[in-house]
Design a protein around this motif. Structure first.
Motif, mmCIF file in Angstrom:
data_model
loop_
_atom_site.group_PDB
_atom_site.id
_atom_site.type_symbol
_atom_site.label_atom_id
_atom_site.label_comp_id
_atom_site.label_asym_id
_atom_site.label_seq_id
_atom_site.Cartn_x
_atom_site.Cartn_y
_atom_site.Cartn_z
ATOM 1 N N LYS A 195 3.023 -0.272 17.003
ATOM 2 C CA LYS A 195 3.585 -1.496 16.435
ATOM 3 C C LYS A 195 3.912 -1.240 14.957
ATOM 4 O O LYS A 195 3.025 -1.319 14.093
ATOM 5 N N PRO A 196 5.175 -0.903 14.654
ATOM 6 C CA PRO A 196 5.558 -0.511 13.298
ATOM 7 C C PRO A 196 5.196 -1.540 12.227
ATOM 8 O O PRO A 196 4.787 -1.161 11.120
ATOM 9 N N ASP A 197 5.342 -2.828 12.540
ATOM 10 C CA ASP A 197 5.050 -3.841 11.522
ATOM 11 C C ASP A 197 3.578 -3.847 11.142
ATOM 12 O O ASP A 197 3.214 -4.022 9.968
ATOM 13 N N MET A 198 2.699 -3.599 12.108
ATOM 14 C CA MET A 198 1.270 -3.565 11.820
ATOM 15 C C MET A 198 0.872 -2.269 11.114
ATOM 16 O O MET A 198 -0.006 -2.265 10.241
ATOM 17 N N LEU A 199 1.514 -1.171 11.480
ATOM 18 C CA LEU A 199 1.290 0.081 10.757
ATOM 19 C C LEU A 199 1.626 -0.100 9.276
ATOM 20 O O LEU A 199 0.864 0.304 8.387
ATOM 21 N N LYS A 200 2.773 -0.703 9.038
ATOM 22 C CA LYS A 200 3.223 -0.917 7.656
ATOM 23 C C LYS A 200 2.271 -1.835 6.900
ATOM 24 O O LYS A 200 1.925 -1.576 5.733
ATOM 25 N N TRP A 201 1.822 -2.894 7.556
ATOM 26 C CA TRP A 201 0.897 -3.826 6.900
ATOM 27 C C TRP A 201 -0.409 -3.118 6.526
ATOM 28 O O TRP A 201 -0.917 -3.261 5.417
ATOM 29 N N GLY A 202 -0.935 -2.314 7.454
ATOM 30 C CA GLY A 202 -2.168 -1.587 7.166
ATOM 31 C C GLY A 202 -2.006 -0.616 6.014
ATOM 32 O O GLY A 202 -2.883 -0.510 5.145
ATOM 33 N N ALA A 203 -0.882 0.097 5.980
ATOM 34 C CA ALA A 203 -0.634 1.055 4.899
ATOM 35 C C ALA A 203 -0.505 0.348 3.557
ATOM 36 O O ALA A 203 -1.053 0.791 2.540
ATOM 37 N N GLU A 204 0.234 -0.759 3.544
ATOM 38 C CA GLU A 204 0.422 -1.504 2.297
ATOM 39 C C GLU A 204 -0.898 -2.092 1.799
ATOM 40 O O GLU A 204 -1.172 -2.085 0.592
ATOM 41 N N PHE A 205 -1.717 -2.603 2.726
ATOM 42 C CA PHE A 205 -3.002 -3.183 2.334
ATOM 43 C C PHE A 205 -3.911 -2.106 1.737
ATOM 44 O O PHE A 205 -4.554 -2.316 0.699
ATOM 45 N N ALA A 206 -3.956 -0.926 2.387
ATOM 46 C CA ALA A 206 -4.787 0.160 1.875
ATOM 47 C C ALA A 206 -4.288 0.658 0.530
ATOM 48 O O ALA A 206 -5.079 0.995 -0.356
ATOM 49 N N SER A 207 -2.973 0.695 0.366
ATOM 50 C CA SER A 207 -2.406 1.146 -0.904
ATOM 51 C C SER A 207 -2.776 0.213 -2.047
ATOM 52 O O SER A 207 -3.068 0.652 -3.166
ATOM 53 N N GLU A 208 -2.815 -1.099 -1.757
ATOM 54 C CA GLU A 208 -3.104 -2.073 -2.808
ATOM 55 C C GLU A 208 -4.599 -2.252 -3.043
ATOM 56 O O GLU A 208 -5.055 -2.342 -4.198
ATOM 57 N N TRP A 209 -5.397 -2.276 -1.951
ATOM 58 C CA TRP A 209 -6.804 -2.651 -2.077
ATOM 59 C C TRP A 209 -7.786 -1.518 -1.792
ATOM 60 O O TRP A 209 -8.985 -1.662 -2.079
ATOM 61 N N LEU B 173 -8.913 1.945 1.075
ATOM 62 C CA LEU B 173 -9.129 2.155 2.500
ATOM 63 C C LEU B 173 -10.311 1.351 3.041
ATOM 64 O O LEU B 173 -10.210 0.711 4.093
ATOM 65 N N SER B 174 -11.431 1.353 2.353
ATOM 66 C CA SER B 174 -12.610 0.641 2.860
ATOM 67 C C SER B 174 -12.362 -0.854 3.040
ATOM 68 O O SER B 174 -12.665 -1.416 4.105
#
Length: 331
Positions: free
Chosen positions: A217-231, A233-234
């Motif tokens: 699911k590309p949209d969820m992959l992108k959301w996870g990557a963006e969230f980890a980049s901002e906040w 991995l943990s």
């Protein structure tokens, strides 16, 4: 005949091939197809646990005998046993120091060693060394076996000049090859190990499917990557557990988690030369998952043909063997 051995952390795989038999190297490599295959669930992890290489020696010897018996061959019918991967590492059965980058197939061949090990087999055994980078912490890397996988993929897919290869696994490898065809940079991440650890040994076990990725699911992959980049991995992983509370299902959660875990790999990609062709090896669905992640980051990638990927470590090791023979004739 040739027996190709690819040994890693957890498995040892042997395949039987016909030798060159009158063909030149390119012709022999193009025609090479496995005639038989044996896999044992034994790797260097077992040797480390036992604090002895005896289990590796015993397994290799037993596997060679089984291969000969299954194909009605005598030891004299096999020209050589060719070992790539971890058997030449410091926890294998015949230690050869890793070759320092930049490294080509010729360099690997020049540092390989053909030996006899009567307690294993009467057939000569070629051990192929791994590759390492030396520098500050970021550029200090090692790999054992992936170099032959890369040589084999390049050979089978006709890749020339500079390119980047991603090899997913317990430890993802991102390998950069320069215009001269030499491996010049290696980046590693423990994506596979981390995915297994958090999906099998934490509360996330109840939040994601097993196996983790069943649909991409590309949209969820992108959301996870963006969230980890901002906040980080943990914090991103902690959100996987609450996905159902915001209306998402287990596949959504799994893709969010993988996007967060792979975000670091995408950062590593940005440290490599821009504009190089990018290829992704491995098997499904990891191959397709990485291609989709790269697309999110604006990087076009080509998936390695599954059959080429399957036997690439053997084809690369075979290429090193033929080059080793050439090298010994001139030195």
């Amino acid at each position: 005949m040739l027996i190709l051995v690819d040994c890693g952390t957890t498995n040892m795989r042997l395949r039987l091939y016909r030798g060159a038999e009158g063909k030149d190297i390119a012709g022999a490599l193009a025609a090479a197809q496995p005639l038989d295959e044996i896999k044992y669930k034994t790797g260097v992890r077992d040797a480390v646990r036992e604090r002895s290489d005896e289990i590796l020696r015993e397994t290799l010897g037993r596997a060679i005998r089984e291969m000969l018996d299954r194909n009605s061959l005598a030891g004299a019918d096999v020209e050589a046993v060719i070992c790539s991967g971890t058997l030449s590492s410091h926890v294998g059965i015949y230690h050869i120091h890793h070759v320092v980058m930049p490294v080509s197939p010729d360099d690997t061949a020049a540092h390989s060693e053909l030996v006899t090990m009567p307690d294993v087999s009467g057939i000569p055994i070629l051990f192929i060394p791994g590759v390492k980078g030396v520098g500050d912490l970021m550029y200090t890397e090692v790999m054992s076996g992936e170099e032959c996988e890369l040589y084999g993929i390049a050979e089978r897919m006709g890749i020339k000049g500079a390119f980047t290869l991603l090899l997913p696994g317990s430890y993802n490898k991102i390998i950069s090859v320069n215009e001269e065809g030499k491996i010049e940079k290696i980046y590693s991440s423990m994506c596979g190990e981390l995915t297994a650890a958090v999906s099998e040994n934490t509360l996330l076990r109840r939040a994601v499917p097993s196996p983790v990725i069943q649909v991409i699911k590309p949209d969820m992959l992108k959301w996870g990557a963006e969230f980890a980049s901002e906040w980080g991995l943990s914090p991103a992983l902690s959100k996987v557990w609450v996905m159902q509370r915001v209306g998402k299902d287990r596949d959504d959660a799994a893709n969010f988690m993988m996007g967060a875990i792979l975000e670091g790999d995408m950062r590593l990609m940005k440290a490599l030369p821009a504009g190089q062709p990018v290829y992704v090896g491995g098997s499904s669905p990891l191959r397709e998952l990485l291609i989709e992640m790269l697309k999110i980051y604006g990087i076009k990638a080509v998936g390695v043909d599954p059959e080429a990927a399957r036997i690439a470590p053997n084809i690369g090791a075979m290429k090193v063997y033929y080059k080793y023979k050439e090298y010994r004739e001139t030195h």
